[in-house]
Design an enzyme around this catalytic site. Structure first.
Site, mmCIF file in Angstrom:
data_model
loop_
_atom_site.group_PDB
_atom_site.id
_atom_site.type_symbol
_atom_site.label_atom_id
_atom_site.label_comp_id
_atom_site.label_asym_id
_atom_site.label_seq_id
_atom_site.Cartn_x
_atom_site.Cartn_y
_atom_site.Cartn_z
ATOM 1 N N LYS A 1 0.872 -1.182 0.053
ATOM 2 C CA LYS A 1 0.084 -0.078 -0.045
ATOM 3 C C LYS A 1 0.806 1.162 -0.052
ATOM 4 C CE LYS A 1 -3.665 -2.575 2.309
ATOM 5 N NZ LYS A 1 -4.196 -3.049 3.493
ATOM 6 N N GLN B 1 -4.434 -1.806 9.852
ATOM 7 C CA GLN B 1 -4.448 -3.342 9.239
ATOM 8 C C GLN B 1 -4.833 -4.082 10.040
ATOM 9 O OE1 GLN B 1 -3.034 -3.600 6.004
ATOM 10 N NE2 GLN B 1 -3.856 -5.712 6.613
ATOM 11 N N ASP C 1 -11.092 2.127 4.082
ATOM 12 C CA ASP C 1 -11.248 0.618 4.105
ATOM 13 C C ASP C 1 -12.710 0.510 3.987
ATOM 14 O OD1 ASP C 1 -9.114 -0.948 3.840
ATOM 15 O OD2 ASP C 1 -8.601 -1.036 5.870
#
Length: 293
Positions: A52, A96, A119
């Site tokens: 990312k 994460q 997200d």
């Protein structure tokens, strides 16, 4: 049978984003800024976050990585989130997953400002998506939609079977595929580990989305001729023939299933690459205030 090339499409998406960022820079606008919070030393998470950050560099985004060890308390993680929520230069951020067992994942996700939840995991974004309102769509389902769209796969009136009911993939995928839009307008069936006639239902699918997290679970006798098969699964399995000692397997037994399909995604090289591209897309939307205006 045509293989859906996630590497090709993700590169296209990133190139398009880079063009937009270049325009923003030339106009003296604000460069999109993505932050990632990584707790602990999970090997897969390290890899995902690194990809990312690398994508941010390729596209021209600013990025910030916040690392803490696995002994970090829930309160410490929530404090980091609070700081990111208040930081006006941060357009979007992710925490994460998975998190260490002592940290409540739902509490962490709900602490994220929905306007920065790139997200797409916050209940407000999931709810807005379900109602068809502007929302950050979870990166993996968004990536699947983009693959379907760019390969011009017909979805209206088709029977879509989604295998797996996770809040990150299966549930949002089932909602998105029935919406009155393209891709969408499917009749959707959501099956899971407790579905008794799972094989029979899968055989009815014109579009089969496998998101169960069980390597090679979908076999040829579960797929009808000409079906579109989207494999979301990605599991490391021991393989001594590989230098790394493991191989990446999807939820679909590719070699057996592929000849029966009209379109199929490979693993690796399919949906996984699109997930990162979709996250970058959401970050650009956040920087332009295009969801929460």
């Amino acid at each position: 049978m045509e293989i859906i090339d996630g590497k090709l499409i993700s590169a296209q998406v990133k190139a398009e984003l880079q063009i937009e960022v270049d325009k923003i820079r030339l106009a003296g606008g604000k460069i999109p800024h993505l932050a990632a919070v990584l707790i602990g030393d999970n090997g897969a998470s390290e890899t995902y976050v690194a990809s990312k950050i690398k994508s941010c560099e390729q596209i021209g985004f600013k990025s910030t990585l916040i690392r803490r060890d696995s002994t970090s308390t829930e309160a410490e993680v929530l404090e980091i989130i609070d700081q990111l929520n208040k930081d006006e230069d941060i357009d979007g951020f992710i925490v994460q997953l998975p998190l260490p067992a002592h940290i409540n994942v739902d509490k962490v996700i709900e602490a994220i400002d929905p306007k920065k939840d790139v997200d797409g995991f916050h209940p407000i974004n999931i709810g807005r998506m379900a109602k068809g309102l502007p929302a950050y769509i979870s990166a993996t389902p968004f990536g699947v939609l983009e693959l379907i769209k760019r390969y011009k796969i017909e979805t209206a009136g088709k029977h879509c079977v989604v295998v797996g009911r996770s809040q990150i993939v299966g549930l949002p995928m089932s909602i998105l595929m029935q919406r009155n839009t393209y891709p969408g307008n499917c009749t959707v069936t959501l099956v899971h580990s407790r579905t008794q006639n799972l094989k029979e239902v899968c055989l009815q699918a014109d579009i089969l989305v496998a998101a169960l997290g069980k390597p090679e679970f979908i076999t040829a006798d579960m797929v009808k001729d000409g079906a579109v098969v989207i494999d979301v699964g990605l599991t490391r399995v021991v393989d001594e023939s590989k230098k790394s000692g493991f191989a990446l397997k999807g939820d679909v037994k590719f070699d057996d299933v592929a000849p029966k399909t009209s379109f199929i995604t490979p693993v690796p090289g399919g949906v996984g690459l699109m997930t990162v591209a979709a996250l970058m897309h959401n970050t650009l939307l956040a920087s332009k205030n295009e969801i929460y205006k």
